[in-house]
Scaffold this motif. Sequence first.
Motif, PDB file in Angstrom:
ATOM      1  N   GLU A 194     -15.810   5.589-106.913  1.00  0.00           N
ATOM      2  CA  GLU A 194     -16.087   6.578-105.956  1.00  0.00           C
ATOM      3  C   GLU A 194     -16.189   7.763-107.089  1.00  0.00           C
ATOM      4  N   ASP A 198     -19.971   9.928-107.685  1.00  0.00           N
ATOM      5  CA  ASP A 198     -19.892  11.466-108.064  1.00  0.00           C
ATOM      6  C   ASP A 198     -20.388  11.974-109.055  1.00  0.00           C
ATOM      7  N   SER A 224     -23.971  11.350-109.303  1.00  0.00           N
ATOM      8  CA  SER A 224     -24.806  12.285-108.408  1.00  0.00           C
ATOM      9  C   SER A 224     -24.854  13.770-108.579  1.00  0.00           C
ATOM     10  N   GLY A 270     -29.582  13.005 -99.892  1.00  0.00           N
ATOM     11  CA  GLY A 270     -29.228  11.920-100.482  1.00  0.00           C
ATOM     12  C   GLY A 270     -30.229  11.015-101.075  1.00  0.00           C
ATOM     13  N   ARG A 324     -22.531  13.398 -98.928  1.00  0.00           N
ATOM     14  CA  ARG A 324     -22.028  12.159 -98.546  1.00  0.00           C
ATOM     15  C   ARG A 324     -21.260  12.054 -97.171  1.00  0.00           C
ATOM     16  N   ARG A 368     -23.224   9.466 -94.189  1.00  0.00           N
ATOM     17  CA  ARG A 368     -22.314   8.517 -93.785  1.00  0.00           C
ATOM     18  C   ARG A 368     -22.462   8.637 -92.253  1.00  0.00           C
TER      19      ARG A 368
END
Length: 557
Positions: free
Chosen positions: A130, A134, A137, A169, A295, A299
Amino acid sequence: MPQHPAIILVSENRADFLRDEFGRYARDYELFTATTAAEAEALARRLVDEQQQVALFVTEARLPDAPVLAALHGLREVVPTARRMVAAHWEDFLEDAEALRPGLVTGKYDAFLLMPRGQRDEEFHTAVCELLSDWGSTVAAPEVTTAEVVAEPGDALAVAVREFFSRMGMPSATHAPDSPAGQAVAAEWRSTTGTEPTYPLVRSIRGGVIAPTSVRDVAAVIYGRPDSIDPEGANTIVDLCIVGAGPAGLAAAVYGASEGLTTVAVEAEAVGGQAGTSSMIRNYLGFPRGVSGMRLAQRARNQAIRFGTRFFTGWEVEGLTPGADGAPHVLHTEGGDLHAKAVVLATGVTYRKLGVEQIEELTGRGVHYGSAMSVAREMEGVDVVVVGGGNSAGQAALHLARFARTVTIVVRREGLESTMSSYLIKEISFHHRISVRPFTEVVDGGGAARLEWLTLCDRRDGSQDTVPAGGLFLLLGAEPHSGWLPDAIARDERGFILTGRDVPTESWSDGVPPDSLATTVPGIFAVGDIRSGSMKRVAAASGEGSSVVPLVHAYLA
């Protein structure tokens, strides 16, 4: 061949153990070890001098030469963009936790975890992934892109298109027209159209090259037009149309589709709304290490699609004709009309304009409305001003501080306490690059080709001073997006939609108010920030979006 980003592991006695545990990352990252804080800091400085990126620091909770929080502070000063993790040994975990966890509140590091006790500790590595995701991105240039933008530097439309891709995204790359990649895209345009290109040009995952005149043109190519919904079939009237795909609209899409309603969501900009621009939301339930707005939105979008929701992105609903005597409501867009038995309005709010003409002219060239995640990398080494006192402004300031030399938060009030969450205020107060200027507003600004300076005015005595600024991020108050609605839908004096007991009594039925999220028009509901009296928080909007679906079911029944 470009160097891999670095992961630096810091431990006096367990550096080799950590290196073995991080072996799974060795293909894509270069692993380094250090036994002291001083050694880690010297190593990080060397890598920075050699222009090698550092993605992650992992340090044991106890170091021989410095308290770990002081060590992490020093490492942040050397590499502000790197993520920072404390991995406590299980013998010391409980004892160290009480002293170290407050550091999370003030943003000194990003995760506090128990060091792995054996193979395949996937809970530990989920946290690592994670953090690396992060970092990847927001800091690293994308290794694989799904879209390419060709434009002159500072082209405002190109910046908006790139921000759209970021919020959706979709990793993208921007090329100058005279670059090899830019010339290749232009050649494809010439071979397809037989004409000389106008810029910007966009080549996306859908294939082909377009010369958009708006972000909507790009969205239409990727996601389709509303008039493509089964135009000749029997299902042209959907059960539920949701206008807006912020947290409230996304929650309504998930719950509506999962409970058997044919559901369509129409979003004027990018999925996620204002929340989708947030670099890191740390107080949303279930995400202890935080989650970026992008995100979270993607999702939720994927979750809604899994249940059958169809999304149309980049199309603004320009009008609504309420149905009468059981007829469906009709929503009007430039891409076609949508017919729905029930409508949920979740259009949210927009940022107010600053209103200073010289600054408005520099929009896209150093001046940005919202947090503009995609341009944060370009703020490296410059002075940045963030205008606004809400959570979005605080999140933007913390993210920009990873890159900018200084970040100044400008607010008209006496401080941040009345408008910003406490956890953000604490992080900001402990960040060496961020300062707050209360009782201040931006009154002027300018630059040759892009923003170079701003004039700030103290509202208490009218004094002004001009400061250097390479970036201005405007996150000013909320204005409801409701001017397109018919008069039959009641609104308050500011334009927010009235629902439930707030509806004028003359619109009540037999002395009974509408349901809590129902408007003055049967079958039309309002949720999230657009609703009068709503709490302007992501979790509250999501709750309203899920709560409205039983009301829709009751209406349809």
